[in-house]
Design an enzyme around this catalytic site. Structure first.
Site: not given
Length: 652
Positions: A412, A546
């Protein structure tokens, strides 16, 4: 040496051409005096000369070939220093006169004693050197190379220490109040009230950490005691350092002051422990850098650079790709044993760039930036399967491990840092920009899919086959796509904003389809399900940020009110299911109607989740995007303007 050349030194029968004859320039023009009856014959002189020469050669040879001969020469043969009167004592007091009985004899005795002591020291040094040589010969070549590197690092650290002892160890820097460190109150009373609630949540989390786990890494809010992860080794205070900037922007001044005092007095990196380079960098280095840039307190800059220097041995690999784990005392590194044959992980070695560039900026030492720029060189030399970056790279061979590609865990923040490196450089880092947009193109082509129900998701790629699973960690990508939309090539700005909005919607659905309205760790799009976790080990929620991060970016870039509404739904779920008397706890199963708490208040809950919520309900002038970028732990770092260095020099 020919005998004839030695004869003039001792004399011989006078005759023409000798020193005694006229050609030799003798006095009075007469010859040398003839040899008397007691004089040595030529052969006897020659023998004596040979003996004398051998004696001289033996003495001086022994001196110069013994170990540490310089000490022998200075300590045994030259006693001039010992015979000099000692310097006067400090304070200007007169020295007592010499006692009777002194003089040449006493000085000679002292010199002899000094010589004996010097010989004793030489012998001890010689024996120690022999022992060290024997130990070295018993080591493997790899250990010898490692010791040499450690000695070099120690010399550099000693040099830095001497520099610090003689003056400031870091270059002087004029601190300027940053733009947007504190913003205006929201104009809308309802928004202002919601932001105040989020600040109260921060106070509840902080006060309980202070009450039950002060100075430890994290809090167990059910047990009401400290919790320490092995990610930080013996370094303590993760929650304090992670929360510094959140406390500052929320204007919790007393709490910020006590946190700063703890850092000043107790934050210690001189520990014999193995740490995660990635986690320590994003939480500790990132948190300290951010606290410095917001407050100007010099202790934060000093601690950040000190810790950064301790992380440098992680890069001592054949390729310069750093180890995942590092003992910060010994400098020995290794990788996670489960990581594809000893590989380093893309999201770990790819998530150092922002912090290390700022370490060079604040310390004046280019080594930090050089280390992370070398990572790019290694990556750019490699072929990428379908333009994608696999999650594993071997730091010894410089080759990819297994071809597993993920925009969630293991991959990520590598992509996030490519984009943010370009933004942080005031959009001058063209290499980072190209790497980011090329990667996004490959992700769109090979990983982004749409479900039968119309939800856009990012799958994982394993050796050419897709796994239709999306992790909570992947939900950051909605905000990333939107943040990078302005620089997208070929007039794709609107497309990237829309892509961010679609990811935000999918991640909101993953929350909305649970009993607790909190998202699972991972959710799937197969077997007739969409945005739902189907495996028990994917149903937990550990206070992750997130999804809320993407809401914050989407609100700032579009001002669509649904993102604030979705954020408030998350606040209500956190208060209902995660808040306990001792703080906030994660949930083991978000699909269950009854809470089962995991009893951990993660440090990133204070650093990321609550900060992003606070920014979501703040005006855009608080940490504006044109002046700040956030590291992957939500620590704000300022954009490095092209003319910042010149301004600093002019104002000194």
């Amino acid at each position: 040496m020919p005998a004839a050349s030695l004869l003039p030194l001792f004399g011989s029968a006078a005759g023409p051409g000798t020193l005694g004859g006229p050609a030799g320039g003798g006095a009075g023009g007469g010859g040398r005096k003839a040899a008397g009856p007691g004089a040595f014959r030529l052969t006897e002189k020659f023998v004596l000369l040979l003996v004398f020469s051998a004696f001289i050669t033996l003495c001086f040879g022994a001196i110069f070939f013994l170990p540490d001969s310089s000490k022998l020469l200075s300590g045994v043969f030259f006693h001039s220093a010992a015979l000099q009167p000692p310097p006067p004592p400090p304070g200007g007091q007169p020295r007592a006169p010499p006692q009777p009985g002194g003089g040449p004899a006493a000085a000679a005795a002292a010199a002899a004693a000094g010589g004996a002591g010097s010989l004793e020291r030489i012998r001890a040094d010689h024996e120690r050197a022999l022992r060290e040589a024997k130990e070295t010969l018993q080591k493997l070549p790899e250990e010898i190379h490692r010791d040499i590197r450690q000695d070099k690092e120690k010399l550099l650290q000693d040099a830095r220490g001497r520099k610090e002892a003689g003056g400031p160890g870091l270059p002087q820097r004029l601190f300027r109040q940053p733009v947007g460190a504190v913003g205006q109150e929201p104009a809308d009373p309802a928004v202002r009230q919601r932001r105040a609630k989020i600040k109260e949540m921060m106070k509840h989390a902080w006060d309980n950490y202070k009450r039950y786990a002060w100075g430890l890494n994290e809090l167990k809010p059910i047990s009401k005691q400290g919790h320490s992860s092995n990610l930080f080794g013996n370094i303590q205070g993760a929650t304090i350092v992670d929360a510094l900037d959140t406390l500052y922007i929320m204007e919790m001044k007393e709490e910020f002051k006590e946190a700063k005092e703890w850092v000043e007095k107790n934050l210690d990196f001189n520990v014999n422990a193995e740490i995660s380079v990635f986690e320590v960098n994003i939480r500790f280095v990132g948190g300290l850098l951010s606290a410095y840039y917001l407050s100007g307190e010099e202790v934060f800059r000093k601690k950040a650079v000190e810790l950064g220097e301790k992380l440098l041995p992680a890069f001592n690999t054949p390729t310069g790709i750093p180890w995942a784990l590092l003992n910060i005392k010994s400098g020995i590194g290794r990788n996670w044993p489960w990581a594809s044959g000893g590989s380093s992980i893309l999201a770990e070695f790819g998530t150092l760039h922002l912090e290390f560039v700022h370490l060079s900026h604040l310390s004046g030492n280019p080594v930090f930036a050089e280390k992370v720029m070398n990572i790019r060189k290694v990556l750019n030399r490699l072929d990428k399967p379908e333009g994608l970056y696999p999650n594993y790279l071997n730091p010894s061979s410089g080759q990819w491990g297994q071809h597993h590609v993920s925009i969630g865990g293991l991959g990520d923040s590598f992509y996030e840092y490519l984009l943010k490196a370009w933004l942080m450089s005031d959009k001058t880092d063209e290499e980072g920009k190209k790497m980011y947009y090329d990667a996004v193109q490959a992700i769109e082509t090979h990983l982004i899919r749409k479900s039968s129900g119309g939800l856009t998701y990012i799958a994982e790629w394993k050796g050419g086959l897709l796994e239709h699973k999306m992790g909570h960690l992947t939900c950051f990508a909605g905000g990333m796509f939107a943040l990078g939309a302005d620089g997208a090539p070929n007039d794709k700005t609107g497309h990237h904003i829309e892509l961010g909005a679609e990811i935000a919607r999918t991640c909101h659905e993953s929350y909305d389809r649970t009993s607790m309205k909190l998202g699972p760790e991972a959710f799937r799009f197969d077997g007739g399900v969409e945005a739902i976790a189907t495996r028990q080990n994917e149903k937990y929620y550990i206070l992750r940020p997130e999804v809320i991060e993407t809401y914050m970016y989407m609100w700032r870039l579009t001002h669509d009110p649904k993102y604030r509404q979705w954020g408030w739904e998350a606040v209500e779920a956190l208060e209902k299911h995660c808040r306990v008397d001792g703080g906030y706890s994660g949930i083991r199963d978000v699909y269950n109607n009854h809470e089962s708490h995991d009893d951990v208040q993660q440090s990133f809950f204070l650093s990321e989740t609550l900060k992003y919520l606070y920014l979501l309900f703040s005006e855009d002038d608080l940490l504006p995007f044109e002046h700040w970028v956030f590291n992957t732990e939500a620590h704000p770092l300022p954009v490095l303007r092209k003319d910042d260095g010149n301004k600093e020099e002019n104002q000194k």
